[in-house]
Scaffold this active site. Structure first.
Site, PDB file in Angstrom:
ATOM      1  N   ARG A 275       0.845  -1.188   0.000  1.00  0.00           N
ATOM      2  CA  ARG A 275       0.000   0.000   0.000  1.00  0.00           C
ATOM      3  C   ARG A 275       0.880   1.237   0.000  1.00  0.00           C
ATOM      4  NH1 ARG A 275      -3.526  -2.610  -1.585  1.00  0.00           N
ATOM      5  NH2 ARG A 275      -5.666  -2.873  -0.819  1.00  0.00           N
ATOM      6  N   GLU A 304      -3.602   7.821  -5.649  1.00  0.00           N
ATOM      7  CA  GLU A 304      -3.899   7.104  -6.873  1.00  0.00           C
ATOM      8  C   GLU A 304      -5.153   7.678  -7.520  1.00  0.00           C
ATOM      9  OE1 GLU A 304      -1.997   2.834  -5.347  1.00  0.00           O
ATOM     10  OE2 GLU A 304      -4.140   2.965  -5.787  1.00  0.00           O
ATOM     11  N   HIS A 323      -1.028   0.026  -9.992  1.00  0.00           N
ATOM     12  CA  HIS A 323      -1.759  -0.804  -9.027  1.00  0.00           C
ATOM     13  C   HIS A 323      -2.433  -1.986  -9.737  1.00  0.00           C
ATOM     14  CE1 HIS A 323      -3.812  -0.612  -4.832  1.00  0.00           C
ATOM     15  NE2 HIS A 323      -3.650  -1.863  -5.227  1.00  0.00           N
TER      16      HIS A 323
END
Length: 358
Positions: A275, A304, A323
């Protein structure tokens, strides 16, 4: 028509188990669920079919709550990703038929108590976690072998035509510092499911592996995975590659900060597929820009999506992916299908289940 009776209890609120809970609560069309999978448009019909007869609309109680004592609900099925089922809890759940873990490890489940009580235990391996572990190794390989620079320079570099030696022109773009993984030391921060899978893959590449976690494994556990414990500080000073797999908990926020990057070796690479919030990006940027560490591979980011104009995008010693380490988010659906099939089988009186270990 007689309504079904019984309870399915979700012990944690992990985002993956939340999807299964939503389907069982007849909320497959919820807006947040569609948003979670965007930009993909997954087909939830197989999950709805797998949940047939065991949803809230069918009369089944769907309960959840982090840290709850399962004995309060006396469930027929307990589902969790992170949690435990102790002997006293298993003994105190008189209706319990199945303990369903979303993950391949039985850690935290008293298997002896489950066997004594005749409670089945299923630990479901997750392909998406295996993909995440693969991605961590992909980033390490790409960094060590300078894959992005190689590709760009082969396409764009203006080099004089040369036949080389015997028709072989080794490294005609003149990159230095190329390396690989064999014989290098990997430091794994966090030894959950993904961290353990990364250790397994790294060992196959011939890497020496050290790890850190809150509670070290015993000697047998370390021997089984082929890794040895060190403190975080010790790991950072020894590792050629550092791969972050710590849990996304408030106490771990920005756990990789300035002092941690200053402890790393100048030739070391940092990889994060966990993360973005676990990393102080100001500190990481400073370390990369000043070449205090050799480079970084980041699949997760503090914010993000990361803008194309972001400062990290201008660095030539960082590899950025959007991601996607776990693959398509729709890849969660087959995992959840197995979970729901097992739940339905438990209410149907089955005694054997997919990925049953006890």
């Amino acid at each position: 028509m007689t309504m079904a009776t019984g309870t399915i209890l979700f012990l944690d609120d992990d985002h993956v188990v939340r999807i299964a809970r939503a389907v069982l609560a007849n909320e497959a069309d919820a807006q947040w669920l569609r948003a979670y999978f965007a930009p993909e448009t997954p087909d939830f019909a197989p999950l709805v079919e797998a949940s047939r007869g065991i949803t809230r609309a069918d009369g089944i109680r769907i309960e959840s709550g982090g840290g709850v004592d399962p004995r309060e609900f006396d469930p027929d099925v307990v589902v969790f990703r992170r949690g435990e089922m102790r002997a006293d809890q298993i003994d105190g759940c008189t209706r319990l038929k199945l303990i369903q873990r979303l993950g391949e490890r039985a850690e935290g489940i008293d298997l002896d108590a489950a066997k004594r009580r005749g409670v089945a235990v299923s630990c479901l391996p997750r392909r998406t976690l295996a993909f995440t572990a693969e991605h961590a190794l992909l980033l390490m390989l790409a960094l060590g072998k300078k894959v992005t620079q190689c590709d760009r320079l082969v396409r764009c570099a203006d080099v004089p035509a040369s036949p080389g030696v015997d028709g072989v022109a080794y490294n005609w773009i003149g990159l230095d510092g190329l390396s690989g993984l064999h014989g290098k030391t990997l430091g794994v921060i966090g030894l959950g499911e993904v961290g353990t899978l990364v250790v397994r893959l790294a060992r196959a590449f011939g890497m020496n592996v050290i790890y850190t976690r809150r509670k070290p494994l015993d000697a047998a556990g370390e021997a089984a995975i082929g890794a040895t414990y060190d403190t975080l500080e010790g790991l950072l000073t020894r590792a050629d590659f550092v791969s972050l797999h710590a849990a996304n908990l408030p106490e771990n926020r920005a756990m990789m900060s300035r002092s941690q990057f200053e402890s790393m070796r100048p030739h070391a690479y940092f990889v994060n597929t966990s993360r973005g919030g676990l990393v102080d990006e100001d500190a990481l940027y400073e370390a990369l820009a000043a070449k205090r560490i050799a480079g970084a591979g980041l699949d997760v980011h503090a914010f993000e999506p990361r803008a194309a104009t972001d400062r990290f995008c201008a660095l030539d010693n960082v590899i950025l992916t959007p991601h996607v380490a776990g693959g398509s988010r729709s890849g969660l659906l087959p995992e959840l299908r197995v979970l729901l099939d097992n739940c339905r089988a438990a209410f149907g009186g089955a005694t054997t289940f997919a990925h049953q270990i006890a």
